[in-house]
Write a protein that holds these residues in place. Structure first.
Motif, PDB file in Angstrom:
ATOM      1  N   GLY A 109       9.837  -4.656 -20.907  1.00 11.64           N
ATOM      2  CA  GLY A 109       9.828  -3.220 -20.655  1.00 11.64           C
ATOM      3  C   GLY A 109       8.556  -2.716 -19.999  1.00 11.64           C
ATOM      4  N   ASN A 110       7.623  -3.599 -19.693  1.00 11.48           N
ATOM      5  CA  ASN A 110       6.349  -3.224 -19.062  1.00 11.48           C
ATOM      6  C   ASN A 110       6.437  -3.397 -17.551  1.00 11.48           C
ATOM      7  OD1 ASN A 110       5.032  -2.985 -21.681  1.00 11.48           O
ATOM      8  ND2 ASN A 110       5.133  -5.208 -21.748  1.00 11.48           N
ATOM      9  N   LYS A 111       5.735  -2.570 -16.824  1.00  9.10           N
ATOM     10  CA  LYS A 111       5.671  -2.667 -15.359  1.00  9.10           C
ATOM     11  C   LYS A 111       4.262  -2.286 -14.911  1.00  9.10           C
ATOM     12  CE  LYS A 111      10.031  -3.567 -14.631  1.00  9.10           C
ATOM     13  NZ  LYS A 111      10.290  -4.945 -14.901  1.00  9.10           N
ATOM     14  N   MET A 112       3.332  -3.250 -14.984  1.00 10.44           N
ATOM     15  CA  MET A 112       1.933  -2.945 -14.694  1.00 10.44           C
ATOM     16  C   MET A 112       1.402  -3.630 -13.439  1.00 10.44           C
ATOM     17  SD  MET A 112       0.556  -2.867 -18.643  1.00 10.44           S
ATOM     18  CE  MET A 112      -1.143  -2.769 -18.172  1.00 10.44           C
ATOM     19  N   GLY A 113       2.186  -4.445 -12.777  1.00  8.68           N
ATOM     20  CA  GLY A 113       1.743  -5.086 -11.546  1.00  8.68           C
ATOM     21  C   GLY A 113       0.909  -6.339 -11.784  1.00  8.68           C
ATOM     22  N   LEU A 114       0.330  -6.834 -10.719  1.00 12.92           N
ATOM     23  CA  LEU A 114      -0.454  -8.063 -10.721  1.00 12.92           C
ATOM     24  C   LEU A 114      -1.742  -7.915 -11.518  1.00 12.92           C
ATOM     25  CD1 LEU A 114      -0.873 -10.955  -9.436  1.00 12.92           C
ATOM     26  CD2 LEU A 114      -2.171  -9.761  -7.662  1.00 12.92           C
ATOM     27  N   VAL A 115      -2.033  -8.895 -12.355  1.00 15.30           N
ATOM     28  CA  VAL A 115      -3.337  -9.007 -13.007  1.00 15.30           C
ATOM     29  C   VAL A 115      -4.056 -10.117 -12.256  1.00 15.30           C
ATOM     30  CG1 VAL A 115      -4.584  -9.511 -15.124  1.00 15.30           C
ATOM     31  CG2 VAL A 115      -2.419  -8.266 -15.234  1.00 15.30           C
ATOM     32  N   ASP A 116      -4.994  -9.754 -11.413  1.00  9.68           N
ATOM     33  CA  ASP A 116      -5.646 -10.683 -10.508  1.00  9.68           C
ATOM     34  C   ASP A 116      -6.686 -11.542 -11.232  1.00  9.68           C
ATOM     35  OD1 ASP A 116      -5.977 -11.469  -7.631  1.00  9.68           O
ATOM     36  OD2 ASP A 116      -8.047 -10.908  -8.119  1.00  9.68           O
ATOM     37  N   VAL A 117      -6.838 -12.775 -10.782  1.00  8.64           N
ATOM     38  CA  VAL A 117      -7.786 -13.704 -11.402  1.00  8.64           C
ATOM     39  C   VAL A 117      -9.221 -13.188 -11.327  1.00  8.64           C
ATOM     40  CG1 VAL A 117      -8.108 -15.159  -9.352  1.00  8.64           C
ATOM     41  CG2 VAL A 117      -8.453 -16.124 -11.642  1.00  8.64           C
ATOM     42  N   SER A 118      -9.589 -12.490 -10.266  1.00  6.30           N
ATOM     43  CA  SER A 118     -10.957 -11.967 -10.170  1.00  6.30           C
ATOM     44  C   SER A 118     -11.212 -10.925 -11.255  1.00  6.30           C
ATOM     45  CB  SER A 118     -11.237 -11.394  -8.777  1.00  6.30           C
ATOM     46  OG  SER A 118     -10.366 -10.335  -8.489  1.00  6.30           O
ATOM     47  N   LYS A 119     -10.217 -10.125 -11.599  1.00 11.31           N
ATOM     48  CA  LYS A 119     -10.361  -9.156 -12.690  1.00 11.31           C
ATOM     49  C   LYS A 119     -10.506  -9.884 -14.019  1.00 11.31           C
ATOM     50  CE  LYS A 119      -8.231  -5.296 -15.122  1.00 11.31           C
ATOM     51  NZ  LYS A 119      -9.169  -5.535 -16.193  1.00 11.31           N
ATOM     52  N   VAL A 120      -9.716 -10.920 -14.227  1.00 11.62           N
ATOM     53  CA  VAL A 120      -9.796 -11.698 -15.466  1.00 11.62           C
ATOM     54  C   VAL A 120     -11.168 -12.342 -15.598  1.00 11.62           C
ATOM     55  CG1 VAL A 120      -8.903 -13.764 -16.632  1.00 11.62           C
ATOM     56  CG2 VAL A 120      -7.320 -12.057 -15.736  1.00 11.62           C
ATOM     57  N   GLU A 121     -11.684 -12.903 -14.522  1.00 11.48           N
ATOM     58  CA  GLU A 121     -13.024 -13.530 -14.554  1.00 11.48           C
ATOM     59  C   GLU A 121     -14.082 -12.499 -14.924  1.00 11.48           C
ATOM     60  OE1 GLU A 121     -12.410 -17.170 -11.377  1.00 11.48           O
ATOM     61  OE2 GLU A 121     -12.988 -15.199 -10.615  1.00 11.48           O
ATOM     62  N   LYS A 122     -13.987 -11.313 -14.342  1.00 13.37           N
ATOM     63  CA  LYS A 122     -14.930 -10.238 -14.670  1.00 13.37           C
ATOM     64  C   LYS A 122     -14.799  -9.848 -16.133  1.00 13.37           C
ATOM     65  CE  LYS A 122     -16.129  -5.504 -13.611  1.00 13.37           C
ATOM     66  NZ  LYS A 122     -15.497  -4.242 -13.371  1.00 13.37           N
ATOM     67  N   ASP A 123     -13.570  -9.665 -16.601  1.00  5.38           N
ATOM     68  CA  ASP A 123     -13.341  -9.292 -18.001  1.00  5.38           C
ATOM     69  C   ASP A 123     -13.855 -10.369 -18.959  1.00  5.38           C
ATOM     70  OD1 ASP A 123     -12.158  -6.953 -17.104  1.00  5.38           O
ATOM     71  OD2 ASP A 123     -10.106  -7.704 -17.332  1.00  5.38           O
ATOM     72  N   LEU A 124     -13.657 -11.643 -18.610  1.00  3.52           N
ATOM     73  CA  LEU A 124     -14.134 -12.741 -19.453  1.00  3.52           C
ATOM     74  C   LEU A 124     -15.654 -12.758 -19.547  1.00  3.52           C
ATOM     75  CD1 LEU A 124     -11.682 -15.630 -18.469  1.00  3.52           C
ATOM     76  CD2 LEU A 124     -11.819 -14.453 -20.677  1.00  3.52           C
TER      77      LEU A 124
END
Length: 140
Positions: free
Chosen positions: A121-136
């Motif tokens: 039921g979610n529709k949030m689009g692409l979670v990009d690897v560069s964002k994940v690296e920054k978040d990590l």
């Protein structure tokens, strides 16, 4: 009449080629989503359920898009390092421990998050690897 058939065939071929082409972003999303589905099955589904429904009062569901959206920057940390804190999802408190998935790479985390945030039921689009690296890099 003879000229119409080859012209019609050419136009039909052109329409088929143009309509089947996807942009790079659409192809990246499709690849992340597809691979993320497999990662979900192998690493998440046993606890969070086939349909992201969670497990009663023990394991939170992935069906609360508000929680996912508000905590998107923390989700990579939860996956990589596990979670021991109490969280509130869909109005319910969950305090069970989530084990770390330290074997997952940033790209795999991005792929599974793309799947989770666009399923159930979610529709949030692409979670990009560069964002994940920054978040990590900002994990506490």
């Amino acid at each position: 009449m003879k000229i119409k058939f080859p012209l019609l065939l050419l136009v039909g071929f052109y329409v088929a080629v143009v309509s089947s082409c996807q942009g790079e972003g659409e192809m990246t999303y499709a690849r992340y989503y597809s691979v993320g589905s497999t990662i979900y099955i192998n690493h998440c589904q046993n606890c969070h359920g086939n349909n992201g429904e969670g497990l009663g009062n023990l394991i939170p569901p992935f069906t609360d898009s508000v929680y996912l959206h508000k905590n998107l920057a923390q989700l990579p940390c939860f996956i990589k390092n596990g979670l021991k804190d109490t969280i509130t999802v869909a109005g319910k408190k969950f305090s069970g421990m989530m084990p770390a998935q330290s074997s997952l790479s940033p790209i795999e985390i991005a792929e599974v998050l793309t799947y989770v945030t666009n399923s159930f039921g979610n529709k949030m689009g692409l979670v990009d690897v560069s964002k994940v690296e920054k978040d990590l890099s900002n994990c506490k």
